[in-house]
Structure formats: structure tokens, C-alpha cells
Design a protein around this motif. Sequence first.
Motif, short mmCIF file in Angstrom:
data_model
loop_
_atom_site.label_atom_id
_atom_site.label_comp_id
_atom_site.label_asym_id
_atom_site.label_seq_id
_atom_site.Cartn_x
_atom_site.Cartn_y
_atom_site.Cartn_z
N THR A 61 0.84 -1.21 0.00
CA THR A 61 0.00 0.00 0.00
C THR A 61 0.87 1.25 0.00
O THR A 61 0.54 2.23 -0.68
CB THR A 61 -0.95 0.02 1.22
OG1 THR A 61 -0.16 -0.11 2.40
CG2 THR A 61 -1.96 -1.12 1.15
N SER A 62 1.99 1.22 0.72
CA SER A 62 2.85 2.41 0.78
C SER A 62 3.42 2.75 -0.60
O SER A 62 3.66 3.92 -0.91
CB SER A 62 4.00 2.18 1.77
OG SER A 62 4.78 1.06 1.37
N ALA B 161 0.36 4.43 -2.67
CA ALA B 161 -0.35 5.59 -2.13
C ALA B 161 -0.17 6.82 -3.02
O ALA B 161 -1.14 7.55 -3.29
CB ALA B 161 0.15 5.89 -0.70
N CYS C 229 -2.34 6.65 -6.05
CA CYS C 229 -3.74 6.97 -5.70
C CYS C 229 -3.93 8.48 -5.58
O CYS C 229 -4.88 9.04 -6.13
CB CYS C 229 -4.12 6.28 -4.39
SG CYS C 229 -4.37 4.51 -4.60
N PRO D 195 -5.81 7.10 -0.45
CA PRO D 195 -4.95 5.92 -0.25
C PRO D 195 -5.57 4.87 0.66
O PRO D 195 -5.25 3.68 0.54
CB PRO D 195 -3.67 6.51 0.37
CG PRO D 195 -3.64 7.92 -0.14
CD PRO D 195 -5.08 8.36 -0.21
#
Lengths: 200, 200
Positions: A127-128, A131, A134, A141
Motif C-alpha cells: 500500500t505504501s 499511495a 492513488c 490511499p
Amino acid sequence: MAEPILFFFEFSSPYAYIAANLIEPVAERHGREVRWLPVSLFHVWRAIGVTRDNLPRQKVDYMRRDWVRFAELEGVPIATPRTWPLDAKLARLMFYRLAATDEALARRFALAVYHRYWGEGEDVTETSHLAGICEGLRVRPAELDAALVDGAAKARLLAAGELAVGHGMFGAPWFVVDGETFFGADRVVHIDRWLSRHRK
Amino acid sequence: MAEPILFFFEFSSPYAYIAANLIEPVAERHGREVRWLPVSLFHVWRAIGVTRDNLPRQKVDYMRRDWVRFAELEGVPIATPRTWPLDAKLARLMFYRLAATDEALARRFALAVYHRYWGEGEDVTETSHLAGICEGLRVRPAELDAALVDGAAKARLLAAGELAVGHGMFGAPWFVVDGETFFGADRVVHIDRWLSRHRK
């Protein structure tokens, strides 16, 4: 209205990355939509009983040179990813989460992930890593965390994999045009010529 | 004078057949000669430790459709050969026997063999199958029997195989352009564009 072109792709495939940058102008020229469908090639292989290719060194060496040259000839940025192989599960789920409400946004997300990984060589696993992509697309995020537990997105991903297997997929990119299947970024020019000959 | 393009091919490969019909105009456009080099792909594989590909049914089904479509899009006649797989030993030896004195004649022979097998689906294994081709090229059919025991032709064939392995070959068609290697009939367009960008 003619059927959309189905475009099955795997984020870790450099040839699918190149194809993702080539297919839209071809489809547009023939008045076709493209339905983007990320899948896990590993799952497709498992479904059809293929174990990971045991490629000879010669072929691996050649391909590493070939996809760089191919991308350069097409003017598509190409880098050597820091992380290999890529676990693109999050990117796939996020794609289908976005596609549920906005297919065009999901496509821009896929292209941005591809550009980050194959164009710039940066990791796109966590996810990092995603982000920033996004934020660039004005998507919160936090949606990434939601994608990981989004049952509907997962169901769409699994359905896409089954659809791919049903259409004979064994590698990426895989295209289906009016029931005709095309494998490889080098077949995008064939799709173009094939559509010219088989106008609906 | 720039180096010739090396074109390693296997008579039994439909993609090498298609490439044999595409490479000369590209080479000519860039002022290059093409050096035609038939090899036994089986021997190349053995030399690099590759056993015959265990292809999934999906890939075999796809390729059978793909090479027909590819040939049709290029306007190259394509048929389903009566004999498969092909033992092209005689054709290879005859090629090198002819090439010893007349490379252009050897090339016309190769194209005629290809056309008979992949264009018309007829067998090209035995001297009886190739006699008509020889007559069409004003070559005495008895040369075919001589080719089978022509030590120099055999030596050239083996040397071509070693040269192919030295250039990283693992499949056919295999091209070498100024040290750059290209695999597949679909890469002939890449050779064209690559030569445009790297003029000598």
C-alpha cells in the motif's frame, strides 16, 4: 455496437506493459472499446496445469534484451524493476475495486502502476508503494487497505481469471477480438490488420 | 560494406517460413545482404541442453491458429503439411551443396522447399519429393543423392549449427544484425525499425 476487445494482462509481464501502451489507439481506430482485465498469470497456469516455465538461460537472456528493445522502438519508457518477481495482488484487487464504479479510472490506475514498475523500476507491492499513485488519481490511499478485504473485487478478479482460461489464455498479454485470440505485444499490429479485414 | 544479416532457419518451422518471405525486402531497404543458414533446431536444442518443449495444449492450439493467421495477414500461402514432424536433413544438405557454388540458387531452393511444404502441404523429406523442385531450378535431381554424401555440405551444416548456438539461438527463425539477436517472424518489423535507428 461491436463487442469490446478483451485485454487480459499481468502486472509483472513486461510484454503486457508494452501492449497496455499500444492497444488503445488500435482499438480506437476501429471504433472498439477495450475491456481491461488484470489476472494472476500464476493462477491461470495452475488452472491449466502448467508449472512455471523452465526457460533455458539463452531464452531468458534474449527476452531481457528483447523487451527493452521492443519498448524503446515503441517509445515506451523501460527500466529494470528493483523487485522481481512482483507480487501484484494489491494492484489487481485495487483495479477491480476502482473498476466497479469507474472503468476509466481503473485503467488509469493500471497504467500508472505499470509505469511506476516497468517504466521507472519502482516497487508496487505494498500500500505504501501505491499511495502516491492513488493521490495522483485523486483516490484516497485508504482505498488500498479496503481493496485488500473487498470481497466483490476479489470475486471479479477470480471471474476474470476463469474468463481468461475459458478463452485459452496461457501467457500475457492475451487478447480476445470477436472470439479470435491473440498472444503477445507483437500481435497488437496483427489485431489492427485483422480488424481492418474483418469489419463488422 | 555493412555485415550481412544472419538468418538461421529450420525448414519445419512455420514461423521461419513466414520470416523467409519477409526478410529480404527489409534487408534490401537498408542495403543489407542476408546470409541464409538452415540448421537443425533439434541439434541446436541438444547443444544448449533443451529437451523438446512440453507445450501445454492451449499453446499448441493457439500456435496452429496463429501461424495461419500470420501468414494470411502477410499474403503468404499456408497449408497444413501432410507429414509432421518434418525430417529436413536432405533439404539442409542440398542447400549447403548448392550454396558452395551459388548462394542465390541455394536461397531459391530453400524458398521452393518452404513453399512446397508450408505453402502447399506436400512432403519434402525424400529425394523423390525434391526432384521436381530441382528440375524447376535447372539442377540435376542426381545432385540430391550427391548431397546426402557430400562431406563439405555436412561440415557447413554443422558449422552453421555451431554459429547459431554461439549467437544464442534457441528457436527459429533466429536473426543476427550487427551482433543484435532477434527471434521470431514478428521481429522482422523490429529489425526494420532497429536498422533505421542504427544506420552504419
